[in-house]
Design a protein around this motif. Structure first.
Motif, PDB file in Angstrom:
ATOM      1  N   ALA A 177      17.667  43.296  64.510  1.00  0.00           N
ATOM      2  CA  ALA A 177      18.628  43.623  63.370  1.00  0.00           C
ATOM      3  C   ALA A 177      19.455  44.816  63.764  1.00  0.00           C
ATOM      4  O   ALA A 177      19.309  45.647  64.345  1.00  0.00           O
ATOM      5  CB  ALA A 177      17.887  43.815  62.025  1.00  0.00           C
ATOM      6  N   GLU A 211      17.828  50.196  53.473  1.00  0.00           N
ATOM      7  CA  GLU A 211      17.871  50.628  52.110  1.00  0.00           C
ATOM      8  C   GLU A 211      16.320  50.621  51.777  1.00  0.00           C
ATOM      9  O   GLU A 211      15.420  49.863  51.776  1.00  0.00           O
ATOM     10  CB  GLU A 211      18.276  49.287  51.096  1.00  0.00           C
ATOM     11  CG  GLU A 211      18.355  49.782  49.624  1.00  0.00           C
ATOM     12  CD  GLU A 211      18.790  48.565  48.652  1.00  0.00           C
ATOM     13  OE1 GLU A 211      19.471  47.726  49.309  1.00  0.00           O
ATOM     14  OE2 GLU A 211      18.443  48.747  47.361  1.00  0.00           O
ATOM     15  N   THR A 250      28.810  45.602  64.738  1.00  0.00           N
ATOM     16  CA  THR A 250      27.402  45.316  64.262  1.00  0.00           C
ATOM     17  C   THR A 250      27.188  43.929  64.836  1.00  0.00           C
ATOM     18  O   THR A 250      26.240  43.410  65.296  1.00  0.00           O
ATOM     19  CB  THR A 250      27.370  45.192  62.876  1.00  0.00           C
ATOM     20  OG1 THR A 250      27.794  46.545  62.504  1.00  0.00           O
ATOM     21  CG2 THR A 250      26.155  44.924  62.307  1.00  0.00           C
ATOM     22  N   ASP A 251      28.050  42.801  64.713  1.00  0.00           N
ATOM     23  CA  ASP A 251      28.070  41.459  65.078  1.00  0.00           C
ATOM     24  C   ASP A 251      27.868  41.434  66.765  1.00  0.00           C
ATOM     25  O   ASP A 251      27.057  40.530  67.097  1.00  0.00           O
ATOM     26  CB  ASP A 251      29.121  40.768  64.826  1.00  0.00           C
ATOM     27  CG  ASP A 251      29.451  40.645  63.329  1.00  0.00           C
ATOM     28  OD1 ASP A 251      28.508  40.805  62.457  1.00  0.00           O
ATOM     29  OD2 ASP A 251      30.782  40.492  62.730  1.00  0.00           O
ATOM     30  N   SER A 306      20.148  45.629  53.279  1.00  0.00           N
ATOM     31  CA  SER A 306      19.569  45.831  54.693  1.00  0.00           C
ATOM     32  C   SER A 306      18.390  46.521  54.842  1.00  0.00           C
ATOM     33  O   SER A 306      17.912  47.149  53.798  1.00  0.00           O
ATOM     34  CB  SER A 306      20.703  46.520  55.507  1.00  0.00           C
ATOM     35  OG  SER A 306      20.759  47.649  55.001  1.00  0.00           O
ATOM     36  N   ILE A 363      25.172  52.656  53.109  1.00  0.00           N
ATOM     37  CA  ILE A 363      24.472  51.490  53.671  1.00  0.00           C
ATOM     38  C   ILE A 363      24.815  50.156  53.276  1.00  0.00           C
ATOM     39  O   ILE A 363      25.439  50.093  52.169  1.00  0.00           O
ATOM     40  CB  ILE A 363      22.850  51.816  53.884  1.00  0.00           C
ATOM     41  CG1 ILE A 363      22.568  51.941  52.205  1.00  0.00           C
ATOM     42  CG2 ILE A 363      22.466  53.087  54.532  1.00  0.00           C
ATOM     43  CD1 ILE A 363      21.078  51.846  51.872  1.00  0.00           C
ATOM     44  N   GLU A 364      24.472  49.144  53.857  1.00  0.00           N
ATOM     45  CA  GLU A 364      24.478  47.720  53.333  1.00  0.00           C
ATOM     46  C   GLU A 364      23.590  47.463  52.376  1.00  0.00           C
ATOM     47  O   GLU A 364      22.391  47.497  52.653  1.00  0.00           O
ATOM     48  CB  GLU A 364      24.597  46.573  54.492  1.00  0.00           C
ATOM     49  CG  GLU A 364      26.156  46.615  55.215  1.00  0.00           C
ATOM     50  CD  GLU A 364      26.062  45.776  56.247  1.00  0.00           C
ATOM     51  OE1 GLU A 364      24.871  45.244  56.837  1.00  0.00           O
ATOM     52  OE2 GLU A 364      27.311  45.495  56.812  1.00  0.00           O
ATOM     53  N   ILE A 409      25.440  52.833  64.032  1.00  0.00           N
ATOM     54  CA  ILE A 409      24.908  51.500  63.651  1.00  0.00           C
ATOM     55  C   ILE A 409      23.271  51.665  64.168  1.00  0.00           C
ATOM     56  O   ILE A 409      23.035  52.039  65.063  1.00  0.00           O
ATOM     57  CB  ILE A 409      25.519  50.470  64.328  1.00  0.00           C
ATOM     58  CG1 ILE A 409      27.026  50.357  63.529  1.00  0.00           C
ATOM     59  CG2 ILE A 409      24.736  49.153  63.978  1.00  0.00           C
ATOM     60  CD1 ILE A 409      27.815  49.366  64.619  1.00  0.00           C
ATOM     61  N   SER A 445      22.666  47.406  61.548  1.00  0.00           N
ATOM     62  CA  SER A 445      23.213  47.662  60.116  1.00  0.00           C
ATOM     63  C   SER A 445      23.780  48.721  60.278  1.00  0.00           C
ATOM     64  O   SER A 445      23.338  49.898  60.612  1.00  0.00           O
ATOM     65  CB  SER A 445      22.023  47.463  59.016  1.00  0.00           C
ATOM     66  OG  SER A 445      22.763  47.827  57.630  1.00  0.00           O
TER      67      SER A 445
END
Lengths: 373, 231
Positions: free
Chosen positions: A86, A123, A75-76, A120, A116-117, A211, A88
């Protein structure tokens, strides 16, 4: 319009019969479309409603969540790629929710557990209750269809085959995956559920299925080059990758396609036969000076009136059907598609009418004079 | 004032296999406004071909057809349709009305084909129907009319476009004697009252007394028949 309307009023039974046939066809088209729409929504509404533009899968996973396994740490790196606004991670496993009814009975419900985060862009907004919170890993937000199964906010249900229980923090709308209810939980907790068996994470750190990326200007090729072993597709392609999705929507689309072809032939043949029957009349009218255009317009406007009335009736019947269909039936009417299919039916009818205009052109006014020597 | 219809050495040939059939053989003929002319002859003599050419439905192989002074023998189909619409009134054999239009609409259809229907058209149609004794049948449909009434509607329709010439193709074919006389008399009447040139093709010799001139058609040749006293 003059001839068209007069004739229809004078021969009500005949035109009513053709109309009924056309109504039935359009009704069937709309019901199939609604059913198809309902089924694909059930299969993929979570994906379709997601605010993501692109999805990064493991290379060779054919855009299928189930076949893909990636490290969440990508992800980074994805965020450094130009165009990515973005990113996630997300993961999905299928499971069953178990609810005790009494000591000897329990009710099970198929669910898709989606990690999910919390907070983020993945959601979904809650319609009722509160959202996800990384600090409360066992609290889930679930699709509101669970209410129909008797679940309420604050209820706790067990996951079949595990010792884990989840508590409903809130309800969301239109979130289903692979035809079953979507249950969202924080991805860290999801990981514990998905990779409970030792070695099932294949040694990947922070494993996730895919991702999700936001950013209209993303170039999938660049992502693939920067991150070997990944495969980036659009969200629409990811929807196609959902198990059974293509087959299901393909079947419905094929039926719709056939229906359109059938309706073209039925309407075309009907008007062709009617026109043939009237060729004597057309001959007389040509003899007294009617041009092909005048008669052609009469036939086309007749088809237009008849098709329009039939399609409108079909639409009304379809909404009536939708109103009486049982709650759980996957039937969703989409106005845009209804209009599109109506226009297609109308176009088919008019094209069929155009074909019969050729017959009119061929009618010889001489046949009005007894016989030709 | 119109000049009626004139044919000058009109011939029509058909190719049937290797044979060339002469349907009309150098026919010359003239009918003035106010004149009611009959053409009689056995079937196969070329009567229908004659009427088709006179009625701008068919182009002759040779010769000239002058309608109201204008040669129409070489016009393309579209212009022929226009000629039929504006210059010719057809009275065809029985059952030549449009089944789903009432009597008034049958007449207005002619105007509708040419464009918009005006109030004047409606008045004119009503007057024609009155003249032909159909005032009480304005709203009736063809299936509700007798054979004689249908032909009267057809006569009214033929006059609706104020034509240069009226052409009648066996207008009494399916009528009994009394009604046949009635229809022929009516045609003769409107020819005089509206000052129209009219040609009637018929094999019904009883009706010739209504006509000013009689021609006989035989093997594609037209010749004047013995004069018939006007009834």
């Amino acid at each position: 319009m003059f001839l068209a309307w007069k004739e229809m009023r004078r021969n009500k039974t005949r035109f009513l019969m053709i109309g009924i046939m056309f109504v039935l066809i359009s009704w069937l088209v709309f019901i199939l479309a609604g059913l198809g729409n309902g089924l694909t929504t059930l299969a993929a509404s979570t994906f379709k409603n997601m605010a993501a533009d692109y999805v990064v899968f493991e290379k060779g996973s054919q855009a299928s969540m189930g076949k893909s396994l990636l490290s969440g740490e990508l992800t980074d790196e994805l965020l450094k790629i130009p165009g990515v606004e973005a990113a996630s991670p997300m993961g999905i496993i299928m499971g069953s929710a178990v609810r005790k009814i009494d000591d000897s009975h329990e009710a099970k419900l198929d669910i898709a557990i989606i990690g999910i985060e919390p907070g983020s862009f993945l959601e979904p907004p809650v319609a009722e209750g509160t959202g996800l919170d990384a600090g409360r890993p066992t609290y889930a937000i679930v699709n509101e269809t669970m209410k129909d199964e008797g679940y309420e906010r604050g209820d706790t249900f067990a996951l079949d085959g595990t010792s884990v229980s989840l508590t409903i923090a809130g309800f969301v709308r239109n979130q289903t995956y692979n035809h079953v209810t979507a249950v969202f939980i924080p991805i860290d907790h999801w990981r514990e559920l998905a990779f409970a068996a030792p070695g099932s994470d294949k040694g990947i750190r922070n494993p996730v299925n895919a991702i999700m990326l936001q950013g209209k200007a993303i170039d999938p090729e660049t992502v693939n080059e920067r991150l070997p072993g990944t495969e980036t597709v659009t969200r629409a392609q990811a929807v196609q990758g959902i198990a059974g999705y293509k087959e299901e929507s393909g079947t419905i689309m094929m039926m719709l396609g056939f229906l359109f072809v059938i309706s073209a032939f039925i309407i075309g043949v009907f008007f062709y036969v009617i026109t043939l029957q009237k060729s004597n009349q057309f001959g007389i009218m040509k003899a007294i000076g009617a041009r092909n255009g005048f008669l052609g317009k009469a036939v086309i406007s007749q088809v237009f009136i008849l098709s329009l009335l039939s399609i409108v009736t079909g639409v009304l019947l379809t909404y009536g059907t939708a109103a009486v269909l049982p709650e759980g039936m996957p039937f969703i009417l989409d106005t845009t598609w209804m209009i599109a299919y109506s226009l297609i039916l109308l176009a088919i009818a008019l094209l069929s009418a155009l074909a019969t205009v050729r017959t009119i052109v061929k009618v010889d006014p001489l046949q009005a004079l007894g016989r030709v020597e | 004032m119109t000049q009626g219809l004139e044919m000058r050495a009109v011939s029509k040939y058909y190719d049937a296999g290797s044979e060339r059939i002469t349907a009309l053989d150098r026919v010359s003929f003239k009918v003035e406004p106010g004149e009611f002319v009959a053409v009689v002859g056995p079937s196969g003599s070329g009567k229908t071909t004659f009427l088709s050419i006179a009625g701008a439905l068919l182009r002759p192989s040779e010769g000239e057809v002058l309608l109201n002074g204008k040669d129409i023998s070489k016009l393309p189909d579209k212009e022929l349709a226009d000629i039929r619409l504006r210059e010719i009134g057809f009275i065809l054999q029985a059952s030549n009305l449009v089944p789903y239009l009432n009597v008034m609409e049958q007449l207005l259809l002619v105007k509708r084909m040419a464009g918009k229907i005006t109030e004047a058209d409606k008045t004119f149609a009503a007057r024609l129907l009155e003249e032909l004794g159909l005032s009480g049948r304005v709203k009736n449909y063809p299936e509700e009319l007798s054979g004689g009434e249908r032909q009267r509607v057809a006569i009214a329709r033929a006059l609706m476009n104020d034509p240069s010439v009226i052409l009648a193709d066996e207008p009494t074919a399916s009528l009994d004697t009394r009604r046949a006389h009635e229809v022929a008399a009516l045609i003769a009447h409107v020819v005089k009252s509206h000052h129209k040139a009219a040609v009637m093709v018929t094999h019904d010799e009883r009706l010739l007394s209504y006509c000013d001139k009689v021609y006989r058609m035989e093997d594609g040749r037209l010749s004047p028949a013995e004069p018939v006293p006007v009834a």
